[in-house]
Design a protein around this motif. Structure first.
Motif, PDB file in Angstrom:
ATOM      1  N   TRP A 174      41.030  87.129  80.632  1.00  0.00           N
ATOM      2  CA  TRP A 174      40.060  86.819  81.674  1.00  0.00           C
ATOM      3  C   TRP A 174      40.431  87.656  82.873  1.00  0.00           C
ATOM      4  O   TRP A 174      41.534  88.170  82.969  1.00  0.00           O
ATOM      5  N   SER A 175      39.497  87.797  83.802  1.00  0.00           N
ATOM      6  CA  SER A 175      39.841  88.516  85.006  1.00  0.00           C
ATOM      7  C   SER A 175      39.013  88.050  86.190  1.00  0.00           C
ATOM      8  O   SER A 175      39.533  87.426  87.106  1.00  0.00           O
ATOM      9  N   CYS A 176      37.706  88.288  86.170  1.00  0.00           N
ATOM     10  CA  CYS A 176      36.936  88.101  87.400  1.00  0.00           C
ATOM     11  C   CYS A 176      36.543  86.646  87.672  1.00  0.00           C
ATOM     12  O   CYS A 176      36.308  86.266  88.802  1.00  0.00           O
ATOM     13  N   ARG A 177      36.424  85.858  86.619  1.00  0.00           N
ATOM     14  CA  ARG A 177      35.962  84.475  86.715  1.00  0.00           C
ATOM     15  C   ARG A 177      34.566  84.335  87.302  1.00  0.00           C
ATOM     16  O   ARG A 177      34.209  83.310  87.860  1.00  0.00           O
TER      17      ARG A 177
ATOM     18  N   CYS B  21      33.954  81.837  81.382  1.00  0.00           N
ATOM     19  CA  CYS B  21      33.960  81.558  82.824  1.00  0.00           C
ATOM     20  C   CYS B  21      32.575  81.181  83.329  1.00  0.00           C
ATOM     21  O   CYS B  21      32.424  80.703  84.448  1.00  0.00           O
TER      22      CYS B  21
ATOM     23  N   GLY C 293      31.672  86.127  85.644  1.00  0.00           N
ATOM     24  CA  GLY C 293      30.666  86.691  84.744  1.00  0.00           C
ATOM     25  C   GLY C 293      30.370  88.154  84.980  1.00  0.00           C
ATOM     26  O   GLY C 293      29.256  88.607  84.750  1.00  0.00           O
ATOM     27  N   VAL C 294      31.350  88.916  85.450  1.00  0.00           N
ATOM     28  CA  VAL C 294      31.102  90.318  85.745  1.00  0.00           C
ATOM     29  C   VAL C 294      31.965  91.247  84.894  1.00  0.00           C
ATOM     30  O   VAL C 294      31.508  92.276  84.420  1.00  0.00           O
ATOM     31  N   CYS C 295      33.220  90.861  84.650  1.00  0.00           N
ATOM     32  CA  CYS C 295      34.121  91.807  83.978  1.00  0.00           C
ATOM     33  C   CYS C 295      33.931  91.798  82.466  1.00  0.00           C
ATOM     34  O   CYS C 295      34.254  92.760  81.791  1.00  0.00           O
ATOM     35  N   GLY C 296      33.415  90.715  81.919  1.00  0.00           N
ATOM     36  CA  GLY C 296      33.135  90.661  80.486  1.00  0.00           C
ATOM     37  C   GLY C 296      34.367  90.484  79.618  1.00  0.00           C
ATOM     38  O   GLY C 296      34.318  90.761  78.419  1.00  0.00           O
TER      39      GLY C 296
ATOM     40  N   CYS D 101      36.201  87.538  79.159  1.00  0.00           N
ATOM     41  CA  CYS D 101      36.573  86.185  78.747  1.00  0.00           C
ATOM     42  C   CYS D 101      35.712  85.632  77.606  1.00  0.00           C
ATOM     43  O   CYS D 101      35.606  84.424  77.443  1.00  0.00           O
TER      44      CYS D 101
HETATM   45  S1  FES Z   1      36.374  86.357  83.532  1.00  0.00           S
HETATM   46 FE1  FES Z   1      35.153  88.072  83.976  1.00  0.00          FE
HETATM   47  S2  FES Z   1      33.354  87.659  82.833  1.00  0.00           S
HETATM   48 FE2  FES Z   1      34.510  85.855  82.575  1.00  0.00          FE
END
Ligand code: FES
Lengths: 138, 241
Positions: free
Chosen positions: B47-50, B69, B52-55, B57
């Motif tokens: 996970w990274s951005c939490r 997320c 819905g942007v980094c894709g 998770c």
């Molecule tokens: S943590 Fe980045 S899209 Fe879910």
């Protein structure tokens, strides 16, 4: 890192999940689509019967009478009913998908999907009415 | 005690396991990160951005590919355990982490960048675009490479060579870009059984896409374009050019 730019790093013990033979029963949507694909066998069979029928017409009155008798047999009527239901299912589940394959624009506006799907249903209805008229007329 | 929720998480520890097993956790409503922080630090996931942007998770939640997320826990019945598994149809590295190298390979194969041979890549040139020209491809540029569409598509499981929804939609994103001239190069890659024609139109990719990219639509339009090109080259003396 191993060979190519897009290969798993060397030394990983990856687990490759097996694909079940019954994957198409696992989701409703998969099942529906597999059934739709299978119904195309009936669509194809129906087309072959029609082609054979046209050939029988070309062969003369007697071969055609024999062919017509075969079409009237109980086994064939059963096949026709099943094939008809299959074709119906195919058309009913396929036409709503057509808008994704066709982008029509009137000026700047994209024609909404339900109009494209509706046009297909309307075309189907018109052809059916014309065929019914020709068959029932005489 | 606060309300608890049961998560069933797929664990795969390559050192000791030969295949994934399920492990249950009773957790407060903070789910996976709570498990990792408070209960079992060895649980591995991306996970990274939490937001819905980094894709990164993407996982299977009760058998459905989801950006974890972006799905509120309130969507689930607290009386039932929620089963979390790695994205299906991908090899598993550990627990919920999949190996995405095949995806990256497919992505780069379709040359998802602007192709021009009239300017040097290093040249500082500006290509203007009207809002209408931007609209032509904007939807397909929303893809965040989360791979949910690959996990929704049974063809990926059956034919691992299939280019897959996101790669084809991204190829289409560049084809439709008025600044791009690489359409034919991409068609060479995609007009193949493992390319466009691998798609049997399950349409599930479009349903699970968190960004409304509609990859299924992109593929069908692409197929139409390929078929029309073929017909033109067959019927017209001057071919498809
Ligand atoms: S943590 Fe980045 S899209 Fe879910």
């Amino acid at each position: 890192m191993s060979g190519g730019a897009h290969e798993p790093a060397a030394g990983l013990k990856l687990y490759h999940p097996p694909m079940s033979l019954w994957w198409w029963l696992e989701r409703r949507a998969y099942f529906k689509i597999v059934v739709r694909e299978l119904t195309s066998l009936f669509v194809g069979a129906f087309a072959v019967v029609t082609l054979l029928q046209i050939r029988a017409v070309g062969d003369g009155p007697e071969p055609y009478a024999a062919f017509a008798a075969m079409l009237g047999s109980p086994a064939f009527i059963t096949f026709s009913v099943v094939a008809f239901l299959a074709v119906l299912f195919h058309a009913l589940t396929w036409f709503p998908l057509v808008p994704t394959t066709i982008v029509l624009r009137v000026g700047e506006q994209r024609v909404p999907g339900n109009i494209i799907a509706g046009a297909h249903f309307a075309g189907w209805l018109i052809v059916s009415v014309v065929v019914a008229y020709i068959l029932l007329r005489g | 005690m606060a309300e608890t929720l049961r998560l069933e998480v797929s664990r795969y520890r390559p050192e000791e396991d030969s295949e994934p097993t399920l492990q249950s956790y009773d957790v407060l409503l903070d789910a996976l990160n709570h498990v990792k922080n408070e209960i079992d630090g060895s649980l591995t996931f991306r996970w990274s951005c939490r937001m819905g942007v980094c894709g990164s998770c993407g996982m299977m939640a009760n058998g459905e590919p989801k950006l974890t997320c972006a799905v509120p826990l309130t969507d689930y019945d607290p009386a039932q355990p929620i089963r979390i598994e790695p994205l299906q149809f991908f090899p598993v590295v550990r627990d919920l982490v999949i190996d995405m190298s095949s995806f990256l390979e497919k992505l780069s194969n379709v040359k998802p960048w602007i192709i021009r041979d009239d300017v040097e890549a290093t040249e500082a040139v500006e290509f203007k675009q009207t809002p209408a020209e931007l609209d032509a491809y904007k939807q397909f540029s929303m893809c965040i490479n989360c791979m949910l569409c690959y996990s929704a598509c049974p063809v990926i499981g059956l034919e691992p060579e299939f280019s897959g929804p996101a790669a084809i939609a991204l190829a289409q994103r560049y084809n439709l870009d008025s600044r791009d001239k690489g359409k034919e190069e991409r068609m060479d890659v995609l007009d193949a059984h493992e390319g466009l024609w691998g798609c049997t139109y399950f349409g599930e990719c479009t349903k699970v896409c968190p960004k409304n990219v509609d990859p299924a639509g992109a593929i069908q339009l692409y197929k139409m374009a390929s078929a029309t090109d073929y017909l033109k080259s067959l019927l017209l003396p001057w071919g498809s050019k």
